[in-house]
Design a protein around this motif. Structure first.
Motif, short mmCIF file in Angstrom:
data_model
loop_
_atom_site.label_atom_id
_atom_site.label_comp_id
_atom_site.label_asym_id
_atom_site.label_seq_id
_atom_site.Cartn_x
_atom_site.Cartn_y
_atom_site.Cartn_z
N ILE A 150 0.81 -1.03 0.41
CA ILE A 150 0.11 -0.11 -0.20
C ILE A 150 0.77 0.70 0.32
CG2 ILE A 150 -1.67 -0.91 1.45
CD1 ILE A 150 -0.90 0.26 3.70
N LEU A 153 2.86 4.24 4.34
CA LEU A 153 1.29 3.32 5.71
C LEU A 153 1.42 5.49 6.10
CD1 LEU A 153 -0.53 2.57 7.45
CD2 LEU A 153 1.11 2.39 8.69
N ASP A 157 -6.68 3.55 11.08
CA ASP A 157 -8.58 3.84 11.73
C ASP A 157 -8.83 2.79 11.62
OD1 ASP A 157 -10.87 4.72 11.59
OD2 ASP A 157 -10.79 5.95 9.74
N THR A 246 -8.37 -0.24 9.44
CA THR A 246 -8.13 0.10 8.41
C THR A 246 -6.34 0.90 7.85
OG1 THR A 246 -10.58 0.21 7.25
CG2 THR A 246 -8.56 1.33 6.05
N LEU A 247 -6.12 0.25 7.53
CA LEU A 247 -4.70 1.33 7.12
C LEU A 247 -4.50 1.73 5.53
CD1 LEU A 247 -2.34 -2.06 8.24
CD2 LEU A 247 -3.06 -0.15 9.84
N TRP A 248 -4.22 3.08 5.69
CA TRP A 248 -4.30 3.42 4.56
C TRP A 248 -2.94 4.59 4.28
CZ3 TRP A 248 -7.60 9.26 4.30
CH2 TRP A 248 -8.32 9.37 2.57
N GLY A 249 -2.58 3.73 3.30
CA GLY A 249 -1.03 4.02 2.48
C GLY A 249 -0.84 4.94 0.88
N ARG A 253 -4.91 0.61 0.04
CA ARG A 253 -5.02 0.15 1.50
C ARG A 253 -4.60 -1.16 2.07
NH1 ARG A 253 -11.27 1.26 3.83
NH2 ARG A 253 -12.80 0.32 1.94
N PHE A 255 -8.24 -3.79 4.91
CA PHE A 255 -9.17 -3.36 5.72
C PHE A 255 -9.21 -4.79 6.20
CE2 PHE A 255 -13.65 -4.50 6.27
CZ PHE A 255 -14.36 -3.33 7.56
N ARG A 274 -6.29 -1.57 -4.06
CA ARG A 274 -4.90 -0.50 -4.94
C ARG A 274 -5.99 0.45 -6.13
NH1 ARG A 274 0.28 -1.43 -4.31
NH2 ARG A 274 0.61 -0.42 -6.22
#
Length: 342
Positions: A150, A153, A157, A246-249, A253, A255, A274
């Motif tokens: 992703i 980082l 969330d 959730t990891l948002w890069g 991301r 989930f 992606r």
């Protein structure tokens, strides 16, 4: 002929308090694991201890100190209400017992540091039973992040909440360390720390208090690292069910649902998105309670405890962040909110 090395003796465990989480998850796990043996069950009333002993084995005794005074107990598992943890961790450590305790380890940062140092000084294992951290799901997520799936980082969330509890539930009692922050907020907070590191700081927070009960029933927090990565967490006892992060890069991301309390038969799903790609990774089921018990038994039997040192350092960071949320929270009360809507 070479002689076989005898198998190590199981760790002899005592149960300090007949809590529901012990009955549902931890004691069945102990019965399945050959490395641990339940030998004594203590409750304030012998009848309650006897009921648990009839179901899971072991000897029933009245009173927690009666268990700690026994010489046939190597370690204790403490599932008591959070407000009682500090007192009985200290007593157990002074009695020479290793300790596995339900989350949170204690309700205050200063108390957490105290018991961690006491365990270290006495050469005893002290472990928090925040079991989700030992599920392989989260290591798999970390590998995806490390592989650049992703990009960089940027944000975590996380949320954990569910509908209101039975009004008699101990989590509504301030004298026993109740409240949503200590009961469910620690899960997404720990996930944020797991992926963003130990230098997180709380920037802002809210806690919604039930004025009749005197405990927080919901909350949110915004956290930040020195390099600008952020975390947002939400938690509470007055929500539809959510248990996720959730990891948002910079390029996608990740989930994860059912992130904190997956059943042992659950096959976790990691959803990776992606710009032009969506895929799911389905992992084999794991029993995170069994993983934690095995880690505890290994630590008890080890002459050196590097894994425990890392664990207790993380626990202290977590306790510091919990204190920061309390200190920096805007306190919202139901009666004030209702007056504002008139």
């Amino acid at each position: 002929m070479s002689e076989r090395t005898p198998a190590p003796r199981p760790v002899r465990l005592g149960l300090l308090g007949c809590a529901d989480i012990a009955r549902r998850r931890t004691l069945p796990t102990i019965l399945r694991e050959s490395s641990a043996e339940l030998v004594v069950i203590a409750a304030r009333e012998r009848a309650k201890a006897r009921m648990f002993a009839d179901e899971f084995g072991g000897e029933a005794v009245k009173g927690y100190q009666a268990l700690l005074d026994r010489l046939d107990v190597d370690a204790v598992y403490i599932p008591l209400p959070a407000g009682l943890h500090h007192k009985w961790i200290v007593r157990a450590l002074y009695a020479g017992k290793h300790v596995l305790v339900e989350k949170p380890l204690t309700t205050r940062y200063a108390d957490t540091v105290e018991v961690v140092e006491l365990a270290r000084s006495r050469g005893l294992t002290l472990m928090e039973n925040l079991t989700f951290l030992r599920h392989g799901l989260h290591a798999a997520v970390q590998r995806l992040v490390d592989a650049g799936e992703i990009g960089e980082l940027r944000m975590v969330d996380g949320a954990f909440g569910f509908p209101p509890l039975d009004p008699r539930d101990i989590r509504y009692r301030p004298d026993l360390g109740g409240g949503a922050l200590l009961d469910v907020g620690v899960y997404p907070l720990s996930a944020a720390r797991l992926f963003l590191g130990s230098d997180l700081e709380v920037v802002a927070a809210t806690l919604k208090e039930d004025p009749e009960r005197g405990v927080d029933v919901a909350g949110n927090a915004l956290l930040c690292t020195p390099d600008g990565r952020t975390a947002q967490i939400a938690f509470g006892f007055e929500h539809s069910y959510r248990c996720e992060y959730t990891l948002w890069g910079s390029q996608g991301r990740i989930f994860v649902d059912r992130a904190y309390t997956p059943p042992p038969t659950w096959r976790p799903v990691i959803r990776l998105e992606r710009q032009h790609e969506r895929r799911e990774l389905i992992l084999p089921p794991e029993d995170q309670f069994a993983n934690t018990l095995r880690a505890f038994v290994r630590a008890v039997g080890a002459s050196e405890r590097p894994e425990q040192s890392a664990d207790t350092a993380a626990i202290c960071v977590q306790a510091r962040l919990v204190d920061q949320i309390r200190d920096r929270a805007r306190l919202l009360r139901d009666h004030e909110l209702s007056r504002g809507h008139r």
